[in-house]
Design a protein around this motif. Sequence first.
Motif, PDB file in Angstrom:
ATOM      1  N   LEU B 225      64.729  25.903 -69.279  1.00 40.80           N
ATOM      2  CA  LEU B 225      65.376  25.311 -68.112  1.00 40.80           C
ATOM      3  C   LEU B 225      64.431  25.332 -66.909  1.00 40.80           C
ATOM      4  N   THR B 226      63.768  26.463 -66.711  1.00 43.35           N
ATOM      5  CA  THR B 226      62.839  26.571 -65.596  1.00 43.35           C
ATOM      6  C   THR B 226      61.776  25.484 -65.672  1.00 43.35           C
ATOM      7  N   GLU B 227      61.258  25.309 -66.884  1.00 43.14           N
ATOM      8  CA  GLU B 227      60.216  24.313 -67.065  1.00 43.14           C
ATOM      9  C   GLU B 227      60.739  22.916 -66.739  1.00 43.14           C
ATOM     10  N   GLN B 228      61.955  22.646 -67.193  1.00 44.50           N
ATOM     11  CA  GLN B 228      62.556  21.330 -66.922  1.00 44.50           C
ATOM     12  C   GLN B 228      62.742  21.120 -65.421  1.00 44.50           C
ATOM     13  N   ILE B 229      63.198  22.170 -64.754  1.00 40.75           N
ATOM     14  CA  ILE B 229      63.417  22.059 -63.308  1.00 40.75           C
ATOM     15  C   ILE B 229      62.105  21.735 -62.607  1.00 40.75           C
ATOM     16  N   ALA B 230      61.063  22.500 -62.965  1.00 39.65           N
ATOM     17  CA  ALA B 230      59.767  22.296 -62.303  1.00 39.65           C
ATOM     18  C   ALA B 230      59.273  20.874 -62.532  1.00 39.65           C
ATOM     19  N   ARG B 231      59.443  20.374 -63.763  1.00 39.58           N
ATOM     20  CA  ARG B 231      58.949  19.037 -64.049  1.00 39.58           C
ATOM     21  C   ARG B 231      59.770  17.980 -63.301  1.00 39.58           C
ATOM     22  N   PHE B 232      61.079  18.184 -63.295  1.00 35.76           N
ATOM     23  CA  PHE B 232      61.957  17.219 -62.635  1.00 35.76           C
ATOM     24  C   PHE B 232      61.623  17.121 -61.153  1.00 35.76           C
ATOM     25  N   VAL B 233      61.488  18.286 -60.505  1.00 43.05           N
ATOM     26  CA  VAL B 233      61.242  18.266 -59.063  1.00 43.05           C
ATOM     27  C   VAL B 233      59.855  17.728 -58.749  1.00 43.05           C
ATOM     28  N   GLU B 234      58.891  18.064 -59.613  1.00 44.06           N
ATOM     29  CA  GLU B 234      57.549  17.545 -59.377  1.00 44.06           C
ATOM     30  C   GLU B 234      57.562  16.018 -59.431  1.00 44.06           C
ATOM     31  N   ARG B 235      58.303  15.479 -60.387  1.00 44.08           N
ATOM     32  CA  ARG B 235      58.370  14.018 -60.494  1.00 44.08           C
ATOM     33  C   ARG B 235      59.074  13.397 -59.299  1.00 44.08           C
ATOM     34  N   LEU B 236      60.095  14.085 -58.827  1.00 43.17           N
ATOM     35  CA  LEU B 236      60.805  13.576 -57.650  1.00 43.17           C
ATOM     36  C   LEU B 236      59.860  13.390 -56.476  1.00 43.17           C
ATOM     37  N   ARG B 285      73.169  11.583 -47.617  1.00 38.56           N
ATOM     38  CA  ARG B 285      73.975  10.758 -48.496  1.00 38.56           C
ATOM     39  C   ARG B 285      73.134   9.663 -49.151  1.00 38.56           C
ATOM     40  N   GLU B 286      72.240   9.055 -48.351  1.00 39.92           N
ATOM     41  CA  GLU B 286      71.424   7.972 -48.880  1.00 39.92           C
ATOM     42  C   GLU B 286      70.520   8.468 -50.007  1.00 39.92           C
ATOM     43  N   ASP B 287      69.996   9.700 -49.835  1.00 31.83           N
ATOM     44  CA  ASP B 287      69.091  10.236 -50.846  1.00 31.83           C
ATOM     45  C   ASP B 287      69.823  10.517 -52.144  1.00 31.83           C
ATOM     46  N   VAL B 288      71.031  11.071 -52.031  1.00 31.40           N
ATOM     47  CA  VAL B 288      71.811  11.343 -53.240  1.00 31.40           C
ATOM     48  C   VAL B 288      72.096  10.025 -53.957  1.00 31.40           C
ATOM     49  N   ALA B 289      72.455   9.016 -53.169  1.00 27.63           N
ATOM     50  CA  ALA B 289      72.745   7.716 -53.761  1.00 27.63           C
ATOM     51  C   ALA B 289      71.511   7.140 -54.436  1.00 27.63           C
ATOM     52  N   ALA B 290      70.345   7.358 -53.826  1.00 29.12           N
ATOM     53  CA  ALA B 290      69.116   6.809 -54.404  1.00 29.12           C
ATOM     54  C   ALA B 290      68.731   7.533 -55.683  1.00 29.12           C
ATOM     55  N   LEU B 291      69.145   8.796 -55.788  1.00 28.42           N
ATOM     56  CA  LEU B 291      68.757   9.584 -56.964  1.00 28.42           C
ATOM     57  C   LEU B 291      69.483   9.100 -58.219  1.00 28.42           C
ATOM     58  N   GLN B 297      65.254   7.976 -65.853  1.00 28.77           N
ATOM     59  CA  GLN B 297      63.802   7.827 -65.817  1.00 28.77           C
ATOM     60  C   GLN B 297      63.125   9.169 -65.551  1.00 28.77           C
ATOM     61  N   LEU B 298      63.737   9.944 -64.633  1.00 30.12           N
ATOM     62  CA  LEU B 298      63.126  11.213 -64.255  1.00 30.12           C
ATOM     63  C   LEU B 298      63.175  12.217 -65.401  1.00 30.12           C
ATOM     64  N   LEU B 299      64.158  12.062 -66.270  1.00 33.46           N
ATOM     65  CA  LEU B 299      64.318  13.038 -67.347  1.00 33.46           C
ATOM     66  C   LEU B 299      63.477  12.711 -68.573  1.00 33.46           C
ATOM     67  N   GLU B 300      62.860  11.527 -68.588  1.00 32.37           N
ATOM     68  CA  GLU B 300      62.043  11.155 -69.742  1.00 32.37           C
ATOM     69  C   GLU B 300      60.934  12.170 -69.947  1.00 32.37           C
TER      70      GLU B 300
END
Lengths: 390, 304
Positions: B225-236, B285-291, B297-300
Amino acid sequence: MQLGDARSGKLPDQITAFGRALRRAGVPVDSARIAGAISATQLVGLERRDDLQAALAAVLVSRPQDIEVFGELFAAFFRNPELEKQLLSQMLPKAPTAQPPARKARAQEALTVAGASAQRRAPGESELRLDAAMTASDLRRLRHADFAGLSASEFRLVETLARDIALPLPELPGRRQRPGPRGHRIHWGRALQQARRHEGELLAPPRRERRHQPLPLLVLVDVSGSMERYARLLLAFLHQATRGVPRSAFAFGTRLTDLRAAWKQADADAMLALANAAIADFAGGTRLGASLAELRERHARCLVGRRTMVLLISDGLDTGAPEQLDAELHWLRRHCRQVLWLNPLLRYAGYQPLAQGASVLHRHAHGMLAVHNLEHLQQLAQALAELLKS
Amino acid sequence: MPELAAASTEPRDIDGWLAALRGVGYHAPRALATAVFLAMRLQRPLLLEGEPGVGKTELAKALARVLQRPLLRLQCYDGMEQREALYEWNHTAQLLHMRAAQNSATPEQIEREVYQERYLIRRPLLQALQTPPPGAVLLIDEVDRADEPFEAFLLEYLGEYQVSIPELGTIAAMAPPLTLLTSNRTRDLNDAVKRRCLYQWLDHPDRERELAIVRSQVPQASAALTEQIARFVERLRAQPFANAFQRAPGIAESVEWAKALVALDTLVLDPEVIQDTAGILFKQREDVAALLPMIDQLLEPDVA
């Protein structure tokens, strides 16, 4: 080879030269900082290149925008100490792999001054470079504003108007206080000093009142084709009339141009010259929405705590998407105190803001003022004063 | 003298600083450790700038733990004045004293007694100067929120580690406090302040560092999970996604998110749980909507 140099005492010279090169590239470096850099180098040592870079950066750099230029100059300086040779090899067309010449122009220029003799030794190349530069600047000149310096009479006019028509820039009571008769709080420090003189009696305790501070001003000036005639004197006048107020200025056409550096000049001519160099989309189209988006993304910190007055000077003939303009104006409105729109297109009394951009602007602006003829600067100044009063 | 006293806790070189900071749970990049090392040795204040949530304030806390010094914190805000930052006379006590002594003492005596140190209320800057060796760690947080006159007032302190109090004279530091200033760049600081400080720009961490931070802050989370979090946030934070957001999440947000996911007993990131917890990563709110449309795509998995 670098280590050898350091031990024989050349390192301070090298650091000093490096500091001076940074200064030429526009990084604020004074001699105190160079001295600091030398002692930092002695502390960190030269064993690791990245440590040296981090240490020099900590002492010599103090703005994020300088980090990149620092990195490039550091790479150039501490890779090959024989700077001239390196510069020379860079200029020779046969050695393009020596280093990717994708340096910032500022860094390149700073290095070039240091190796001016090297440049002289390669006359063929410098001829070529000059040629290329001329073409580029010709191209650019087509797009740049043709801001001549102010003529003597114009200068007098701007000065007189800035002095005579005081823009009633609004002020607010700030959080800071000063001694004053109308305040609600007692100035205890002073009260005690007075009491000392009257054997500890508080006769009429002095008070503190809130100090008034001017609201920060954000000026957005349209420099597109339809506003061409007004831009120059408008900039000159606003620049002079808002002295002493915290202000930032941007020009927009198809993109946003940051004029804050230009506006730091005290002199109107110097300001115009810098603005001239900065504005690359003069007399083009208007994409207000995109320009405002750029303002939001890159310069949002000009808008200070919802106190900023935004002065938007545009005819509202926008060619961008009205949805974007709507969203951006909505954002701007929420992040400033007031959006005031000065519209020079309203030439007759029955004007209705029907053009798409104009109607969006009209909906969002807190105040709008029509000016029938902006060509006379006097009317402009009065219009501005009126708009700010409303 | 202060150096001797501090010798037991102060790391000797950059590697020492890296290890010591890691020891208290702060994973610093090497450039930052270098700046800290220099700030200690040159006895200069350290100015930290960077996006919110990249660990500026945390660094001060970590340094106080490494050096085992008290941490004094001065939170800046608009309109802050000397009496909140430096000192204030305790006027009420002064007045009472004046009244009590009125009949027994001459005005000169009263005056001498009233301006004594015991009527002085010490605020963080003065406290930092008067901390006995090895000194304190002083955090002047979010300097950019205070106004420009306040910066001018800081100059004497930052340059000389001393302040002047008209009634008492100049008060110099017993031991120079390690001073950290942080700024979110809501405005540019004055050059006079900057040239007295060492400067460090803090960026969002790379994946390795983020991973290490989340691991040490949220040890309950599983490694996957930690690894997934780090990758997800890095991509963001990376292109092409970053442009869609007004503000990318910082380290503080990813740690919070990891904690939330652990609380929800999440084992693997999936679109649904991300959607439900997006409010931790983004506060607009706009950022949440954009996510939302980007989650898949981010989870690929990584292409490389």
